[in-house]
Design a protein around this motif. Sequence first.
Motif, PDB file in Angstrom:
ATOM      1  N   ASP A   1     -10.341  -5.363   0.964  1.00  0.00           N
ATOM      2  CA  ASP A   1      -9.457  -5.507   2.556  1.00  0.00           C
ATOM      3  C   ASP A   1     -10.237  -6.475   3.193  1.00  0.00           C
ATOM      4  O   ASP A   1     -11.208  -6.849   3.779  1.00  0.00           O
ATOM      5  CB  ASP A   1      -9.770  -4.531   3.182  1.00  0.00           C
ATOM      6  CG  ASP A   1      -8.056  -4.766   4.119  1.00  0.00           C
ATOM      7  OD1 ASP A   1      -7.645  -5.692   3.998  1.00  0.00           O
ATOM      8  OD2 ASP A   1      -7.777  -3.636   4.823  1.00  0.00           O
TER       9      ASP A   1
ATOM     10  N   GLY B   1      -7.705  -4.946  -2.713  1.00  0.00           N
ATOM     11  CA  GLY B   1      -8.546  -4.668  -3.601  1.00  0.00           C
ATOM     12  C   GLY B   1      -9.258  -5.734  -4.654  1.00  0.00           C
ATOM     13  O   GLY B   1      -9.898  -7.143  -4.397  1.00  0.00           O
TER      14      GLY B   1
ATOM     15  N   ARG C   1      -3.332  -0.860  -5.206  1.00  0.00           N
ATOM     16  CA  ARG C   1      -3.781  -1.079  -4.236  1.00  0.00           C
ATOM     17  C   ARG C   1      -4.848  -2.574  -4.396  1.00  0.00           C
ATOM     18  O   ARG C   1      -5.873  -2.850  -4.146  1.00  0.00           O
ATOM     19  CB  ARG C   1      -5.104  -0.034  -5.351  1.00  0.00           C
ATOM     20  CG  ARG C   1      -4.505   1.215  -4.885  1.00  0.00           C
ATOM     21  CD  ARG C   1      -4.630   1.276  -3.626  1.00  0.00           C
ATOM     22  NE  ARG C   1      -4.572   3.176  -3.488  1.00  0.00           N
ATOM     23  CZ  ARG C   1      -3.160   2.906  -2.527  1.00  0.00           C
ATOM     24  NH1 ARG C   1      -2.025   2.613  -2.394  1.00  0.00           N
ATOM     25  NH2 ARG C   1      -3.059   4.776  -2.391  1.00  0.00           N
ATOM     26  N   SER C   2      -3.915  -3.549  -5.373  1.00  0.00           N
ATOM     27  CA  SER C   2      -4.755  -4.650  -5.261  1.00  0.00           C
ATOM     28  C   SER C   2      -3.697  -6.002  -5.270  1.00  0.00           C
ATOM     29  O   SER C   2      -3.167  -5.326  -6.503  1.00  0.00           O
ATOM     30  CB  SER C   2      -5.634  -4.447  -6.956  1.00  0.00           C
ATOM     31  OG  SER C   2      -6.909  -4.233  -6.725  1.00  0.00           O
TER      32      SER C   2
ATOM     33  N   ARG D   1       0.768  -1.076   0.252  1.00  0.00           N
ATOM     34  CA  ARG D   1      -0.131  -0.116  -0.033  1.00  0.00           C
ATOM     35  C   ARG D   1       0.600   1.571  -0.538  1.00  0.00           C
ATOM     36  O   ARG D   1       1.111   1.873  -0.541  1.00  0.00           O
ATOM     37  CB  ARG D   1      -1.016   0.113   1.406  1.00  0.00           C
ATOM     38  CG  ARG D   1      -2.232  -1.314   1.183  1.00  0.00           C
ATOM     39  CD  ARG D   1      -2.705  -0.983   2.534  1.00  0.00           C
ATOM     40  NE  ARG D   1      -3.949  -1.628   2.492  1.00  0.00           N
ATOM     41  CZ  ARG D   1      -4.805  -2.316   3.262  1.00  0.00           C
ATOM     42  NH1 ARG D   1      -4.236  -2.461   4.522  1.00  0.00           N
ATOM     43  NH2 ARG D   1      -6.019  -2.896   2.926  1.00  0.00           N
TER      44      ARG D   1
ATOM     45  N   ALA E   1       2.191   2.574  -3.697  1.00  0.00           N
ATOM     46  CA  ALA E   1       0.870   2.971  -3.730  1.00  0.00           C
ATOM     47  C   ALA E   1       0.314   1.662  -4.809  1.00  0.00           C
ATOM     48  O   ALA E   1      -1.009   1.489  -5.995  1.00  0.00           O
ATOM     49  CB  ALA E   1       1.054   3.356  -5.401  1.00  0.00           C
TER      50      ALA E   1
END
Length: 381
Positions: A263, A235, A221-222, A216, A219
């Motif tokens: 999450d 994600g 996100r998945s 995270r 950056a």
Amino acid sequence: MRANRCPQPAPRWPTLRTLQTRMLQLRTLQRASVLLLITALAVACNTTEVPVYTTQFPAFGTAVDLSIVGIQRERAEAAATDVEHDLLFFDRALYRDSSGRMLRMNERLASGEPFAAPPSLLPLLTHSQALFQLSEGLFNPALGRFTRLWGLDHARPQSNPPPSQAAIDALLAVQPRMDDLYLDGIQLQSDNPAVQLDFDPVATAYAMDAAIDALRAQAVRSALINIGGDVRAIGSRSGRAWRLPVPRASGTGVIGIVDVSGDISLFTASTKHRNFVYQGKVYHSVIDPRTGRPADDVASVTVLYEGDALTAAAAANALMIAGAEDWPRIAGRMGIRYALLIDNLGRLQMTPAMAQLIELLDTKAEQIIRVPEEDEPITTP
């Protein structure tokens, strides 16, 4: 004789108004064509597959599968390298067969003198103490002396006779508990020399939480991390849900599938984790702190938690110890909405939320819906 020709009308030139009207129509048509092209390009971009980077590496005595979604390959490779380093660090720090750090920490705890705890383990200590309280002491990483007594402190335990009841009772008399630990800043000590920390049931969970936090920060996100069938994910996979298998109690094969995104953590505790067989009976490493013996009326528990993996792993172990009758109460205390317990009779006991979410592959097994904090089961055909 020539036929008479009809007189041809004189050509009519378009008026200025007509020319203006035609120019306006042409511009409108051009604008529509451009908009159509832009729309087509946008649709093409939206339907282009989002990049998914996958890799595998060894840690914690098994294979780790990592998927990172939605970033360029170079960045994904760099992020994956960082995850591998993080997991190998916690492998060395926590994994029972190789952790000199845990050995030294337990030696210092036995002395009763305060010492500086490793900063990387401070969140694990504080969170584990909170989970110990929520589970009414059923999740108790202070039971390391019990796992050693049973010979379950190795990845491949030997098939030896179980310890005597007298030896078990001697440890029960001193009751090593997580609330025997005192943490002041980074200073750690215990007033109970029987305390020996064993984070093996949640070591991979804590490591995965740290790795997801690191992703995270970059950056991402998945992403999804899978260690031996236990999963930590954030994600989605290119806008689609992650499809996660729920293992059978036997440890081989799949009993169902859950589609999830966001999450989430999925963890299973079972009799197949770190065990040995003696005279036809299986002895495993999920020790009931009330009896000093392996939990004996549940084959496996799978917990899906909307949050950190440490809570999911601790809850799976606590519910397995709570047993086939009392697990809904402990689930309610620990905030667990999604749980599947397979008892020794092969029945599937589930929370209502899990029953609604899971796609069962074995539809013949008896299903019992148990509501957290309630005692009355609802049996379904």
